[in-house]
Structure formats: C-alpha cells, structure tokens
Design an enzyme around this catalytic site. Sequence first.
Site, PDB file in Angstrom:
ATOM      1  N   TRP A   1     -12.872   3.436  -3.512  1.00  0.00           N
ATOM      2  CA  TRP A   1     -12.256   3.534  -2.179  1.00  0.00           C
ATOM      3  C   TRP A   1     -12.062   4.991  -1.777  1.00  0.00           C
ATOM      4  CZ3 TRP A   1     -11.058   3.039   2.517  1.00  0.00           C
ATOM      5  CH2 TRP A   1      -9.883   3.575   3.072  1.00  0.00           C
TER       6      TRP A   1
ATOM      7  N   ASP B   1      -8.006  -8.476  -3.708  1.00  0.00           N
ATOM      8  CA  ASP B   1      -7.917  -7.022  -3.592  1.00  0.00           C
ATOM      9  C   ASP B   1      -8.446  -6.372  -4.870  1.00  0.00           C
ATOM     10  OD1 ASP B   1      -7.243  -4.385  -3.156  1.00  0.00           O
ATOM     11  OD2 ASP B   1      -5.099  -4.740  -2.894  1.00  0.00           O
TER      12      ASP B   1
ATOM     13  N   HIS C   1      -6.588  -6.920   0.433  1.00  0.00           N
ATOM     14  CA  HIS C   1      -5.584  -5.859   0.318  1.00  0.00           C
ATOM     15  C   HIS C   1      -4.496  -5.981   1.382  1.00  0.00           C
ATOM     16  CE1 HIS C   1      -3.963  -1.934  -0.610  1.00  0.00           C
ATOM     17  NE2 HIS C   1      -4.143  -1.533   0.640  1.00  0.00           N
TER      18      HIS C   1
ATOM     19  N   ASP D   1       0.838  -1.195   0.000  1.00  0.00           N
ATOM     20  CA  ASP D   1       0.000   0.000   0.000  1.00  0.00           C
ATOM     21  C   ASP D   1       0.882   1.257   0.000  1.00  0.00           C
ATOM     22  OD1 ASP D   1      -3.021   0.843   0.412  1.00  0.00           O
ATOM     23  OD2 ASP D   1      -1.886   2.033   1.855  1.00  0.00           O
ATOM     24  N   TRP D   2       0.581   2.254   0.848  1.00  0.00           N
ATOM     25  CA  TRP D   2       1.384   3.470   0.897  1.00  0.00           C
ATOM     26  C   TRP D   2       2.824   3.197   1.304  1.00  0.00           C
ATOM     27  CZ3 TRP D   2       1.608   8.489  -0.389  1.00  0.00           C
ATOM     28  CH2 TRP D   2       0.452   9.108  -0.883  1.00  0.00           C
TER      29      TRP D   2
END
Length: 308
Positions: free
Chosen positions: A170, A256, A285, A128-129
């Site tokens: 999202w 995901d 995810h 992710d980030w």
Amino acid sequence: MTDALRTPDDRFANLPDFPWAPRYIDDLPGYEGLRCAVIDEGGGPGAPADPPTFLCLHGEPTWSYLYRRMIPVFLASGARVVAPDLFGFGRSDKPVDDAVYGFHFHRRMLLALVARLNLRNITLVVQDWGGIIGLTLPVDAGFRGRLARLIAMNTTLATGTPPSEGFLAWRAYAKANPDLAVGALIGRGTPHLTEAERAAYDAPFPDIRYKAGVRAFPERVMTDPGMEGIEESLAAKAFWARDFRGPVFMAVGGADMVLGPPVMEDLRRSLPTCPEPMLIPEAGHFVQEWGGPVAEAALRSFADVRPA
C-alpha cells in the site's frame, strides 16, 4: 501562518445520505488561520444531562462522510455524535506542504478540539489513522478523564515494528500515485458503493494540490524505530492494557489485507475488556461502509455490560 487550500463548498453539494451541516472552528490554539470542519449532532434539548458522545475519527484518505451509516444509529440512541475532518481531508482546510502532516500536528489538533467542545462521556470510535492517532489520546490526562468506551475497527497502534507485506504494498502504491484517485480506491474494496458515493470521497480534492495529506499519511505510519509518535503509541499500549477497564467493541473487516484480522487480533491483546470481535468477512479496510449493523451491535454489546 500555514499555507493551506480550502475546498469550494459546491464540491459538497448533494452528498448522498449525508444531511448534516458542518460546524466550522477556526480558533483552535496553535492552529490559528486553519478552519476545521466538524459534524456535531444530537445531545440537544431533551437529551440526557451527560449523554454519551461518540467521537468518530476517520483515517486515510477518507473524511467524516465515512461514518454516514453509523451516525443515525448513534443519534437514535439519544447520544451526541462528533465527527471531525482532520486537516487535509474532508471540508477542513488542507495545508499544501506535505511536511506539515506529522503525527503530533494531528494529535494536538484532536486534543484541542475535544477541549474546545468540552466533550465528556466519550465513546472513542476509530479506524485506520483515526486509531493510529486516536488510540494515543488517553496518554493525555485531560482526555483520559473524558473517556468511557471504545469502538475499534481495522486499525493499530504503530510502535515501530516491521510492517506487513500488505502495508508495504500500500505504501509503495500510494507513493507511485501522488494524485491518488480516492473514490476509485475506496470503491475497489467496497463494491456496494454507488457512483455518487465514490464521488463524495473525491469531493474534498479538486486536484493534486489538495492531496498533500493523502500523500503524506502512508509515509508517516510509524514502522521504524525513532519515528514521530512511537513514544505516545507505546504509552497508549500500556494504558489500554493496564489502566482501561471500560467497555470495548471491535469490528473487523475480514477482507482487509493491510489492517485485517491478524493486526486486529494483536490489538485485541492490549484490550482486556474486549469480547470476541464482530467479523464481517466480506468487508474490506473501510469497514464503516458496513457500519449500520456494526453500530447496532456495538450498542447492544455496551448495553450488556454490567457495572463493575
């Protein structure tokens, strides 16, 4: 000084399967007055002189707790594990102004932390980030010389291209829910979580005032030309494609809908040394919640790599 909140320690009492005490650092250059929490384990007496260091970077809206299933596997291999909480998350301080949460604010923090801890022989572990930022760290020459390997899970390099429908949904959901129920959100895509584990994801956020980072991150993903971080992301894409020849391992949560198999296949095209990814069809995810087997498979993959 940045106006920030600090989550009370008692919110983190009795965290399931997370026995590691944080190391607090409050003197990072440029972040004076803000306290960063870091899990820093292994690599002590009896370890190799230059042990592998697994730098585990979380994303939105999680914290280092996300790596609790992977950390024991890495430690058992004799490695050092460093898992920071980004500002706004976990046990780190939480600036209250949403506008603080820019790409460079977090990227510079990670570079400063790596230098402060003098991390070497790094296996970069991202999701992710953690990847949106972390994959750009080697653009900095000082970090590049410390990098050895990569583990990538459900992430991307955001370079201003149009987002998927899944991401737009999202982003809209996050914007409509400024007091996002973090534990419930993670639990929806991770049905094996216990109630106590979901509560651990809620622990950093006593109320809406602590959730500026949670609100800001979906808006900061670089989906349009000119957004902060695109220049570094394009340079990073070139670095991984042309310059990096170290071992790479990729694990993909197949369920995901935002950063799943198509996005990861696109990232893989920029990673020439990446073998066939480990696909976990039922994983969503937050693929680290299936992290024990992922970490074990990554270590086996790295062990099979022959020196160039």
